[in-house]
Design a protein around this motif. Structure first.
Motif, short mmCIF file in Angstrom:
data_model
loop_
_atom_site.label_atom_id
_atom_site.label_comp_id
_atom_site.label_asym_id
_atom_site.label_seq_id
_atom_site.Cartn_x
_atom_site.Cartn_y
_atom_site.Cartn_z
N ARG A 35 0.83 -1.20 0.00
CA ARG A 35 0.00 0.00 0.00
C ARG A 35 0.87 1.26 0.00
O ARG A 35 0.61 2.21 -0.74
CB ARG A 35 -0.92 -0.01 1.22
N LYS A 36 1.91 1.26 0.82
CA LYS A 36 2.82 2.42 0.88
C LYS A 36 3.63 2.55 -0.41
O LYS A 36 3.94 3.66 -0.85
CB LYS A 36 3.75 2.29 2.09
N GLN A 37 3.96 1.41 -1.02
CA GLN A 37 4.70 1.46 -2.29
C GLN A 37 3.83 2.04 -3.41
O GLN A 37 4.33 2.79 -4.26
CB GLN A 37 5.16 0.05 -2.66
N ARG A 38 2.55 1.75 -3.39
CA ARG A 38 1.64 2.32 -4.39
C ARG A 38 1.55 3.84 -4.25
O ARG A 38 1.48 4.57 -5.24
CB ARG A 38 0.25 1.69 -4.27
N LYS A 39 1.55 4.30 -3.00
CA LYS A 39 1.50 5.75 -2.77
C LYS A 39 2.75 6.43 -3.33
O LYS A 39 2.68 7.53 -3.87
CB LYS A 39 1.36 6.03 -1.28
N VAL A 40 3.90 5.77 -3.17
CA VAL A 40 5.14 6.32 -3.72
C VAL A 40 5.06 6.39 -5.24
O VAL A 40 5.45 7.40 -5.86
CB VAL A 40 6.35 5.47 -3.29
N SER A 41 4.53 5.35 -5.86
CA SER A 41 4.46 5.30 -7.33
C SER A 41 3.52 6.36 -7.90
O SER A 41 3.73 6.85 -9.02
CB SER A 41 4.00 3.90 -7.76
N LYS A 42 2.48 6.71 -7.14
CA LYS A 42 1.50 7.68 -7.63
C LYS A 42 2.00 9.12 -7.54
O LYS A 42 1.48 9.99 -8.24
CB LYS A 42 0.19 7.54 -6.85
N CYS A 43 2.99 9.36 -6.68
CA CYS A 43 3.49 10.73 -6.50
C CYS A 43 4.47 11.09 -7.62
O CYS A 43 5.20 10.25 -8.13
CB CYS A 43 4.18 10.87 -5.14
N LYS A 44 4.48 12.37 -7.95
CA LYS A 44 5.38 12.86 -8.99
C LYS A 44 6.82 12.83 -8.50
O LYS A 44 7.11 13.20 -7.37
CB LYS A 44 4.98 14.27 -9.38
N LYS A 45 7.73 12.41 -9.36
CA LYS A 45 9.14 12.35 -8.98
C LYS A 45 9.68 13.74 -8.67
O LYS A 45 9.45 14.69 -9.42
CB LYS A 45 9.96 11.71 -10.10
N GLY A 46 10.41 13.83 -7.56
CA GLY A 46 10.99 15.10 -7.15
C GLY A 46 10.09 15.95 -6.28
O GLY A 46 10.52 16.99 -5.77
N SER A 47 8.83 15.54 -6.11
CA SER A 47 7.89 16.33 -5.32
C SER A 47 8.08 16.07 -3.82
O SER A 47 8.64 15.05 -3.41
CB SER A 47 6.45 16.01 -5.72
N SER A 48 7.58 16.99 -3.00
CA SER A 48 7.67 16.84 -1.55
C SER A 48 6.80 15.69 -1.06
O SER A 48 7.13 15.00 -0.10
CB SER A 48 7.28 18.14 -0.85
N ASN A 49 5.67 15.48 -1.72
CA ASN A 49 4.78 14.38 -1.34
C ASN A 49 5.46 13.02 -1.56
O ASN A 49 5.27 12.09 -0.77
CB ASN A 49 3.47 14.44 -2.13
N ARG A 50 6.23 12.93 -2.63
CA ARG A 50 6.94 11.68 -2.90
C ARG A 50 8.01 11.43 -1.84
O ARG A 50 8.19 10.30 -1.38
CB ARG A 50 7.58 11.71 -4.29
N ARG A 51 8.71 12.49 -1.43
CA ARG A 51 9.72 12.34 -0.39
C ARG A 51 9.10 11.86 0.92
O ARG A 51 9.65 11.03 1.63
CB ARG A 51 10.47 13.66 -0.19
N LYS A 52 7.93 12.41 1.23
CA LYS A 52 7.23 11.99 2.45
C LYS A 52 6.80 10.52 2.35
O LYS A 52 6.91 9.76 3.31
CB LYS A 52 6.01 12.87 2.68
N ALA A 53 6.28 10.13 1.17
CA ALA A 53 5.83 8.76 0.98
C ALA A 53 7.01 7.79 1.04
O ALA A 53 6.90 6.69 1.62
CB ALA A 53 5.11 8.63 -0.36
N VAL A 54 8.15 8.17 0.46
CA VAL A 54 9.35 7.33 0.50
C VAL A 54 9.82 7.15 1.94
O VAL A 54 10.23 6.06 2.35
CB VAL A 54 10.46 7.93 -0.38
N LYS A 55 9.75 8.22 2.73
CA LYS A 55 10.18 8.15 4.12
C LYS A 55 9.29 7.20 4.93
O LYS A 55 9.77 6.42 5.75
CB LYS A 55 10.16 9.55 4.74
N LYS A 56 7.99 7.25 4.68
CA LYS A 56 7.07 6.35 5.38
C LYS A 56 7.33 4.88 4.99
O LYS A 56 7.29 3.99 5.83
CB LYS A 56 5.62 6.72 5.06
N LEU A 57 7.60 4.67 3.70
CA LEU A 57 7.91 3.32 3.24
C LEU A 57 9.21 2.81 3.87
O LEU A 57 9.29 1.65 4.30
CB LEU A 57 8.02 3.31 1.72
N ALA A 58 10.22 3.67 3.93
CA ALA A 58 11.50 3.28 4.53
C ALA A 58 11.34 2.95 6.01
O ALA A 58 11.96 2.01 6.52
CB ALA A 58 12.52 4.39 4.33
N LYS A 59 10.51 3.70 6.71
CA LYS A 59 10.28 3.44 8.13
C LYS A 59 9.61 2.08 8.33
O LYS A 59 9.91 1.36 9.29
CB LYS A 59 9.42 4.54 8.74
#
Length: 392
Positions: A216-240
């Motif tokens: 589910r968290k990986q899908r959120k990362v994929s939907k966000c635009k590359k380089g955007s702040s939302n993608r960085r937040k989603a990547v951080k949640k996935l990494a956690k």
């Protein structure tokens, strides 16, 4: 060597300076590796000399503590020497040729570049980056050791923050009530392990249980635009989430290994080549999730701490040979029951294998030990990876 870990608490501007120090350490490591590739007969001393040359050539490299630069060069040499050893031993397959690293996650200081407060609750980094004073969260045992015993201080960046590891020069020993018990264990996927007494430990399957949330968290990362702040937040949640899975897996391995070693004077297990086993694409994820290598490494470690024996034996035909009469009964992986046509022994496949492993372990102690003995792995406390691997 004992490794104690605490979380660093500071301001965002201080964390940014730590990031710069980590990037500089990675830069020195890659430069040392390039120097070895481009020149013949380069040794460890040559890489150490290169550090001072880099400090004169690059201002940001001069900001990093001189011993921290040397430690980064040591990491490059560790990878190089490991490659040389694999070539000399004629290790089959890839020999581990050193590679450049794109991202760094740690920087290591030796005896300078940092200063502890008198109460051991704060640490100040005093090199050119001037990261300043940080509060140490979770240093329960640090006040028991003198500053002279701390040989290295390592800053590690993870998904949930920055951590400080203190490498203390001390041998850890704990008392053990010897009871004469001996046990063989057979690790598996149906059960985490089955011992020679017939007892089993359930497989936690940490990754499998967290797989739905990870997807589910990986899908959120994929939907966000590359380089955007939302993608960085989603990547951080996935990494956690991945970090939590890793910590759960390690916590289970440590507690299970400690309990097993404390309950027995001799623990025998199979010296499995997990790297080859995960080539089976149908079982690779389950085998990786079970983390057998991590578990057996901690068994070796606690065997050294408690002064007991942990022996690894060859895994060949442990599931096929009868533990009662030794007759080889061939069976597929789907066959879960061992039935001997010679002596009539009927056991669970893993129970029979565990008994056979114990028999081999006892024979090896009488004659010569096979593979690994106890206490050969130097691990750290509060960290996901063994200490010997962090220097790579």
């Amino acid at each position: 060597m004992l490794v104690l870990e605490a979380k660093l608490k500071g301001k965002q501007s201080q964390y940014n300076l730590l990031d710069e120090a980590i990037r500089t350490a990675l830069f020195v490591r890659n430069k040392a590796l390039r120097h070895w590739m481009d020149n013949k007969d380069v040794g460890k001393n040559d890489l150490q000399k290169l550090c001072s040359v880099l400090a004169k050539e690059f201002d940001f490299a001069d900001k990093l503590n001189s011993m921290a630069r040397q430690a980064s060069a040591d990491r490059a040499w560790f990878a190089i020497s490991r490659f040389y050893d694999n070539c000399k031993k004629q290790k089959p397959g890839k020999k581990g040729y050193p590679k450049f690293k794109k991202r760094g996650h740690s920087v290591e200081y030796k005896t300078t570049g940092w200063k502890l407060s008198d109460d051991r609750k704060n640490i100040t980094f005093t090199d050119g980056y001037q990261a300043g004073r940080f509060k140490l969260v979770g240093t329960l045992y640090l006040p028991f050791y003198s500053v002279k015993q701390i040989k290295r201080v390592r800053i590690v960046k993870r998904a949930d923050g920055y951590y400080c590891q203190f490498c203390v020069d001390i041998e850890r020993q704990e008392q053990h009530q010897h009871n004469g018990k001996q046990v063989g264990i057979d690790v598996g996927l149906e059960f985490f392990y089955t011992d020679s007494n017939g007892s089993t430990v359930e497989n936690p399957r940490v990754l499998r249980k967290a797989e739905k949330a990870l997807k589910r968290k990986q899908r959120k990362v994929s939907k966000c635009k590359k380089g955007s702040s939302n993608r960085r937040k989603a990547v951080k949640k996935l990494a956690k989430k991945h970090l939590k899975v890793s910590r759960q897996r390690k916590d289970f391995a440590v507690k299970t290994a400690r309990t097993l070693v404390q309950s027995n004077d001799l623990v025998v297990y199979e010296d499995l080549q997990v790297k080859n086993m995960i080539k089976n694409r149908r079982l690779a994820k389950s085998i990786s999730d079970a983390s057998w290598s991590l578990f057996t490494s901690w068994v070796d470690y606690y065997a050294k701490i408690f002064g007991t024996w942990a022996i690894a034996v060859a895994p060949h035909y442990t599931s096929q040979d009868c533990s009662n009469c030794g007759t080889r009964v061939k069976k597929s992986l789907s066959t879960r029951t061992h039935k001997c046509h010679e002596c009539g022994t009927v056991l669970h496949r893993d129970h029979n294998a565990a008994k056979q492993i114990l028999i081999r372990g006892i024979k090896s102690t009488v004659g010569h030990t096979e593979s690994k003995a106890c206490g050969q792995n130097n691990l750290c406390l509060g960290e996901e990876t063994p200490l010997s691997k962090l220097t790579g």
